[in-house]
Write an enzyme that holds these catalytic residues in place. Structure first.
Site, PDB file in Angstrom:
ATOM      1  CE  LYS A  54      -8.770 -11.964  -3.916  1.00 54.92           C
ATOM      2  NZ  LYS A  54      -8.747 -12.623  -2.870  1.00 54.92           N
TER       3      LYS A  54
ATOM      4  CE  LYS B 175      -3.836  -1.746   0.132  1.00 53.81           C
ATOM      5  NZ  LYS B 175      -5.628  -1.632  -0.608  1.00 53.81           N
TER       6      LYS B 175
ATOM      7  CE  LYS C  44     -16.131  -4.549  -2.629  1.00 53.54           C
ATOM      8  NZ  LYS C  44     -16.279  -4.350  -1.630  1.00 53.54           N
TER       9      LYS C  44
END
Length: 351
Positions: free
Chosen positions: A216, A111, A219
Site C-alpha cells: 500500500k 519498532k 510515507k
C-alpha cells in the site's frame, strides 16, 4: 451522538492513501458523530524529532486536514500536547500495565528491531529481548515506545470514545486499549470507561496501492503521491510506476503492479475511463504510457483544488492558531471532566 477519536502522527505530508483510507471517512464522520481528531505530537517523540521539524510537521498536518474539508466547527481538531490531562491518565494506565504484555505487542517488537538494527524479518522474539537488556548495546529502545499502547489508550478513553477508525496494523493496540479500560473498571469496581471498537464508515476499508508495484501507499516506502504534489511531480511519479510488457492472452489475470494501476484509476478516474483501459487490457491492446498519462491527469485534477487550499491555509498563521486554540479548549474541557472523575475514583483530590 457517539464519540469518535482518531490521531495521526506528524510525520510529513498527507498522501492519497491517507485521504482515501482515512480522511474521506472523517468528512462523513464529522456530520454523524462527536469527533475528536488529534495530531499525535507526543507519539512522535519516540523518533526524537528536532523541535523546529516537529513544529513544522504539526502545522503541515493541521493545514492539510483543514484543506481536505475537516471543519473545526463540526469536529474538534487539536494537538495531543495541548491536552495535558492525557499525560496524567497515561501515568495511571501505566501503573496497571504489565511489562510483559507491553513487550509482546507486535508493533513494539517491530519498532524495537528497527531501532536496535536487528533483522526485521526474524520470527525469533528472544533476539529483541536479549538486545534490549544488553548493557553493551550502543542502541537503546525508548520506554515511550514500550508504553505506546497505554498512551494510545489514554488518547481514546479520556474522551470515552466508542469508535476508533484504525487500520489492521493497529488492531492489537486497540485490543489493549479495551483491556486497559476493562482493567481500570475492574480494579476500582466501577463501570466508568467504555470499551472502544475499531470501525470504518464503509463496509470495506479502501487500500490505496503504492507506485512501486506492491503493497500500500506509505510515507516510509517512498511510493506515495502527496496531496500537495504539483502537476509536474505527479506526472513524473506516475510515469515511473512499475508496469510490464503487457498481456499476451485476452482476459489475462492482472499481475499485482498492473492491478495496482487499475485500482488507482478506479479511485480517481471516471468509470468510463477505467472501463476503456480495462477493455484495452483484456483485448491485449493496452498501452501503459497512455494509461499512465491519463492517470496522472486524473490524479492532478483531484489534488489540484486541495493543493491550492493547503497552500492558502498554511500561509495563514492567525487562522491556524485560532483553530488550534479552539480545539485545545474543547478537548481539554472534556478531558478535564473525565480526569476529575478518574482522580476521585482512584482516591486523589479531584480539584
Amino acid at each position: 451522538m457517539e464519540t469518535v477519536v482518531s490521531g495521526i502522527r506528524p510525520t510529513g505530508n498527507l498522501h492519497l492513501g491517507n485521504y482515501f483510507g482515512a480522511v474521506k471517512s472523517f468528512l462523513q464522520m464529522q456530520d454523524e458523530y462527536n469527533c475528536y481528531f488529534f495530531i499525535a505530537d507526543w507519539h512522535s517523540l519516540t523518533t526524537h524529532p528536532h523541535p523546529e521539524n516537529l513544529r513544522k510537521s504539526v502545522k503541515t498536518i493541521l493545514s492539510e486536514y483543514l484543506a481536505c474539508g475537516i471543519d473545526p466547527e463540526k469536529a474538534t481538531i487539536y494537538m495531543q500536547s495541548d491536552v495535558r490531562e492525557v499525560a496524567e491518565l497515561y501515568l495511571y494506565l501505566n501503573m496497571n500495565a504489565g511489562i510483559g504484555e507491553l513487550m509482546r505487542t507486535a508493533s513494539f517488537k517491530d519498532k524495537a528491531r528497527q531501532q536496535l538494527h536487528i533483522n526485521r524479518d526474524s520470527n525469533d522474539d528472544s533476539d529483541v529481548e536479549k538486545e534490549i537488556f544488553n548493557e553493551g548495546n550502543k542502541h537503546s529502545v525508548s520506554a515511550g515506545l514500550l508504553t505506546y499502547p497505554t498512551l494510545m489508550a489514554a488518547d481514546i478513553i479520556i474522551h470515552k470514545a466508542l469508535k476508533v477508525p484504525v487500520g489492521k496494523d493497529q488492531e492489537q493496540n486497540m485490543e489493549m486499549a479495551r483491556r486497559f479500560a476493562r482493567r481500570f473498571n475492574s480494579t476500582y469496581n466501577v463501570d466508568f470507561f467504555p470499551e472502544p471498537a475499531s470501525f470504518h464508515m464503509s463496509a470495506k476499508a479502501i487500500k490505496v496501492p503504492g507506485l512501486d508495484g506492491s503493497g500500500k501507499m506509505g510515507k516510509s516506502e517512498g511510493n506515495a503521491i502527496y496531496l500537495v504534489d504539483d502537476e509536474k511531480t505527479i506526472k513524473k511519479k506516475v510515469m515511473k510506476a512499475v508496469s510490464d510488457a503487457g498481456p499476451t492472452e485476452p482476459n489475462s489475470i492482472k499481475p499485482e503492479p498492473i492491478a495496482n494501476l487499475f485500482t488507482m484509476m478506479e479511485i480517481v478516474s471516471t468509470k468510463d475511463t477505467y472501463d476503456y483501459f480495462n477493455e484495452k487490457y483484456n483485448n491485449c491492446e493496452i498501452r501503459y504510457g497512455d494509461m499512465k498519462k491519463q492517470l496522472a491527469e486524473d490524479i492532478n485534477s483531484f489534488c489540484a483544488p486541495i493543493r491550492e487550499r493547503i497552500l492558502d491555509i498554511a500561509a495563514n498563521d492567525d487562522y491556524l492558531n485560532r483553530v488550534a486554540r479552539m480545539g485545545a479548549e474543547r478537548a481539554s474541557e472534556n478531558a478535564a471532566k473525565t480526569l476529575r472523575e478518574v482522580r476521585e475514583i482512584i482516591g486523589f483530590r479531584a480539584d
